[in-house]
Scaffold this motif. Structure first.
Motif: not given
Length: 228
Positions: A144-166
């Motif tokens: 999450f910390e490596d995402m550019p500001e304003g990017q729709t979420s696409c990150f991994y944390r604790d066994g799960y991917y988090y994908i922002g809806v669009s």
């Protein structure tokens, strides 16, 4: 459901390259497209029986119609870099509904609000990757910390991917042609879809190359190209 940005529709349709910034390191270099060749059986007289032709079912056509929208363009294993995998996962889940997937709220200080995201387990993403491409999902776990500001979420944390809806652009895809491999092992079948957009009937084409596979679709996708 919020829209990510004005450019995301067109960019995602051409390759879904807009869900993350360009990254330099490739993580899919060692990933190989796995084919399941059709077995050749010997007849009792010692003659070789001709292998069966590739079969594309109505369910397979429907699956590929979804892939027209969600799968980024790629040209085999050589193009499976970090950008591809980011776009692959993003496209697979960003359009999910609450009835189809678990939704969570992700605090986004850079956006000034909580973002709705699809929560996808690593195991589910691995199974999806195997079904679509016939390869293992590489160790792709963007922070999450490596995402550019304003990017729709696409990150991994604790066994799960988090994908922002669009949203996806309002393209329509219709099956147009199928050329099977004639039952010859280790060769591609080619499937084509026509693209329509608004009142334009022939806006472009989508071309897939498929390998036969022992899965619920009967194939895996070896390449995809959209031309508008």
């Amino acid at each position: 459901m919020k829209k990510w940005c004005l450019a995301v529709g067109i960019v995602m349709a051409l390759g879904l390259s807009g869900c993350g910034s360009k990254v330099a390191e490739e993580s899919g270099a060692d990933v190989e497209v796995v084919s399941e060749p059709i077995e050749v059986e010997e007849q009792e007289a010692g003659q070789v029986q001709e292998p069966k032709a590739f079969e594309l079912t109505e369910e397979g056509k429907s699956f590929l119609a979804d892939m027209c929208r969600t799968l980024p363009d790629f040209e085999g294993q050589g193009s499976m870099d970090e950008e591809f995998w980011r776009n692959f996962l993003f496209g697979a889940y960003t359009g999910a509904s609450p009835e189809e997937a678990e939704m969570v709220q992700v605090p986004r200080e850079d956006l000034g609000f909580e973002e709705t995201a699809v929560k996808v387990s690593l195991e589910e993403a691995e199974a999806y990757t195997k079904l679509v491409l016939g390869v293992d999902l590489p160790d792709f776990k963007p922070a999450f910390e490596d995402m550019p500001e304003g990017q729709t979420s696409c990150f991994y944390r604790d066994g799960y991917y988090y994908i922002g809806v669009s949203d996806f652009p309002d393209y329509r895809f219709e099956f147009s042609d199928f050329s099977d491999n004639g039952g010859i092992p280790d060769t591609y079948s080619v499937v084509m879809y026509s693209v329509s957009f608004e009142d334009e009937i022939d806006a472009g084409t989508v071309t897939f190359q498929l390998y036969p596979a022992d899965n619920e679709n009967g194939f895996v996708i070896a390449s995809k190209k959209m031309e508008l």
